[in-house]
Design a protein around this motif. Structure first.
Motif, mmCIF file in Angstrom:
data_model
loop_
_atom_site.group_PDB
_atom_site.id
_atom_site.type_symbol
_atom_site.label_atom_id
_atom_site.label_comp_id
_atom_site.label_asym_id
_atom_site.label_seq_id
_atom_site.Cartn_x
_atom_site.Cartn_y
_atom_site.Cartn_z
ATOM 1 N N MET A 113 91.140 1.909 70.422
ATOM 2 C CA MET A 113 91.325 1.965 68.988
ATOM 3 C C MET A 113 92.800 2.207 68.701
ATOM 4 S SD MET A 113 90.567 2.117 65.854
ATOM 5 C CE MET A 113 89.768 2.866 64.513
ATOM 6 N N THR A 114 93.328 1.432 67.771
ATOM 7 C CA THR A 114 94.715 1.561 67.341
ATOM 8 C C THR A 114 94.737 1.699 65.821
ATOM 9 O OG1 THR A 114 95.497 0.197 69.182
ATOM 10 C CG2 THR A 114 96.973 0.420 67.309
ATOM 11 N N ALA A 115 95.584 2.586 65.315
ATOM 12 C CA ALA A 115 95.743 2.758 63.876
ATOM 13 C C ALA A 115 97.219 2.722 63.522
ATOM 14 C CB ALA A 115 95.137 4.074 63.417
ATOM 15 N N LYS A 116 97.523 2.072 62.401
ATOM 16 C CA LYS A 116 98.897 2.003 61.917
ATOM 17 C C LYS A 116 98.860 2.222 60.403
ATOM 18 C CE LYS A 116 102.957 -0.975 61.703
ATOM 19 N NZ LYS A 116 103.515 -2.285 62.024
ATOM 20 N N SER A 117 99.669 3.164 59.940
ATOM 21 C CA SER A 117 99.762 3.463 58.510
ATOM 22 C C SER A 117 101.172 3.955 58.219
ATOM 23 C CB SER A 117 98.741 4.544 58.124
ATOM 24 O OG SER A 117 99.162 5.819 58.585
ATOM 25 N N GLY A 135 101.931 6.771 57.659
ATOM 26 C CA GLY A 135 102.022 8.084 58.292
ATOM 27 C C GLY A 135 102.262 8.047 59.781
ATOM 28 N N GLY A 136 102.239 6.846 60.382
ATOM 29 C CA GLY A 136 102.500 6.736 61.806
ATOM 30 C C GLY A 136 101.601 5.731 62.484
ATOM 31 N N VAL A 154 94.254 8.775 67.329
ATOM 32 C CA VAL A 154 93.964 8.291 65.974
ATOM 33 C C VAL A 154 93.406 9.429 65.133
ATOM 34 C CG1 VAL A 154 92.490 6.744 64.619
ATOM 35 C CG2 VAL A 154 93.692 5.877 66.638
ATOM 36 N N ILE A 155 92.516 10.234 65.694
ATOM 37 C CA ILE A 155 91.962 11.387 64.979
ATOM 38 C C ILE A 155 93.071 12.381 64.660
ATOM 39 C CG2 ILE A 155 90.447 13.386 65.225
ATOM 40 C CD1 ILE A 155 88.547 11.503 66.823
ATOM 41 N N ALA A 156 93.970 12.629 65.600
ATOM 42 C CA ALA A 156 95.093 13.549 65.360
ATOM 43 C C ALA A 156 96.005 13.019 64.256
ATOM 44 C CB ALA A 156 95.877 13.777 66.648
ATOM 45 N N LEU A 157 96.262 11.713 64.237
ATOM 46 C CA LEU A 157 97.085 11.110 63.188
ATOM 47 C C LEU A 157 96.440 11.327 61.825
ATOM 48 C CD1 LEU A 157 99.445 9.258 62.231
ATOM 49 C CD2 LEU A 157 97.919 7.319 62.700
ATOM 50 N N ALA A 158 95.148 11.061 61.723
ATOM 51 C CA ALA A 158 94.449 11.263 60.449
ATOM 52 C C ALA A 158 94.508 12.729 60.037
ATOM 53 C CB ALA A 158 93.010 10.796 60.561
ATOM 54 N N GLY A 165 76.794 -1.896 69.109
ATOM 55 C CA GLY A 165 77.013 -2.422 67.762
ATOM 56 C C GLY A 165 78.483 -2.686 67.514
ATOM 57 N N TRP A 166 78.816 -3.012 66.267
ATOM 58 C CA TRP A 166 80.201 -3.326 65.904
ATOM 59 C C TRP A 166 81.043 -2.062 65.878
ATOM 60 C CZ3 TRP A 166 82.314 -8.027 65.552
ATOM 61 C CH2 TRP A 166 81.448 -9.120 65.488
ATOM 62 N N ARG A 167 82.262 -2.190 66.389
ATOM 63 C CA ARG A 167 83.209 -1.068 66.406
ATOM 64 C C ARG A 167 84.582 -1.576 65.996
ATOM 65 N NH1 ARG A 167 78.934 0.958 66.750
ATOM 66 N NH2 ARG A 167 78.187 2.434 68.309
ATOM 67 N N PHE A 168 85.330 -0.727 65.291
ATOM 68 C CA PHE A 168 86.708 -1.072 64.948
ATOM 69 C C PHE A 168 87.592 -0.901 66.172
ATOM 70 C CE2 PHE A 168 85.412 0.172 60.542
ATOM 71 C CZ PHE A 168 85.529 -1.096 60.006
ATOM 72 N N ALA A 169 88.437 -1.879 66.424
ATOM 73 C CA ALA A 169 89.413 -1.811 67.506
ATOM 74 C C ALA A 169 90.806 -1.504 66.959
ATOM 75 C CB ALA A 169 89.446 -3.126 68.277
ATOM 76 N N ARG A 170 91.033 -1.865 65.690
ATOM 77 C CA ARG A 170 92.349 -1.661 65.075
ATOM 78 C C ARG A 170 92.160 -1.513 63.574
ATOM 79 N NH1 ARG A 170 96.293 -4.509 62.357
ATOM 80 N NH2 ARG A 170 94.934 -6.307 62.202
ATOM 81 N N VAL A 171 92.951 -0.640 62.989
ATOM 82 C CA VAL A 171 93.017 -0.515 61.538
ATOM 83 C C VAL A 171 94.487 -0.398 61.147
ATOM 84 C CG1 VAL A 171 92.713 2.004 61.577
ATOM 85 C CG2 VAL A 171 92.244 0.744 59.484
ATOM 86 N N GLU A 172 94.845 -1.091 60.087
ATOM 87 C CA GLU A 172 96.226 -1.032 59.576
ATOM 88 C C GLU A 172 96.165 -0.934 58.061
ATOM 89 O OE1 GLU A 172 100.304 -3.715 59.533
ATOM 90 O OE2 GLU A 172 98.811 -4.038 61.104
ATOM 91 N N THR A 173 96.894 0.019 57.510
ATOM 92 C CA THR A 173 96.970 0.161 56.059
ATOM 93 C C THR A 173 98.364 -0.231 55.596
ATOM 94 O OG1 THR A 173 97.685 2.476 56.136
ATOM 95 C CG2 THR A 173 95.317 2.064 56.093
ATOM 96 N N ALA A 174 98.415 -0.866 54.434
ATOM 97 C CA ALA A 174 99.699 -1.290 53.868
ATOM 98 C C ALA A 174 99.681 -1.034 52.367
ATOM 99 C CB ALA A 174 99.941 -2.765 54.158
#
Length: 107
Positions: free
Chosen positions: A1-5, A7-8, A16-20, A88-97
């Motif tokens: 899982m990768t997250a980009k926002s 905030g980092g 990802v949990i720590a970033l949130a 089932g379906w799982r998120f692999a990446r989320v990006e907010t803009a």
């Protein structure tokens, strides 16, 4: 899982949990409303795009008011990559803009 926002960025579920957690505190509420979801399916993978509105509001009540006013709000887009797994379906990446914001993130 990768997250980009704004905030980092983080890779790996724990990061990802720590970033949130760094960007959302117990001192505030931060509802995020997601609409106009568009899904492009390709077998066991999917790309998802959605619009969002969000607000950061103090958790503590405001004396003399029905509810506290947001100190920061905005709107923008989310982009997700999803994969089908045996569970089932799982998120692999989320990006907010964010496309627009008002206020200051720190109250």
């Amino acid at each position: 899982m990768t997250a980009k926002s704004p905030g980092g960025e983080a890779t790996g579920l724990d990061k990802v949990i720590a970033l949130a957690g760094r960007n959302h505190s117990d001192q505030q509420r931060s509802p995020h409303y997601i609409s106009n979801v568009r899904i492009e399916l390709a077998g066991d993978r999917a790309q998802v795009r959605a619009n969002s509105l969000f607000a950061f509001v103090p958790s503590a009540p405001t004396p003399g008011r029905v509810a506290p006013e947001p100190f920061y709000a905005g709107g923008g887009t989310y982009r997700f990559d999803a994969v089908r797994t045996p569970d089932g379906w799982r998120f692999a990446r989320v990006e907010t803009a964010p496309l627009w914001t008002v206020g200051t993130l720190a109250p």
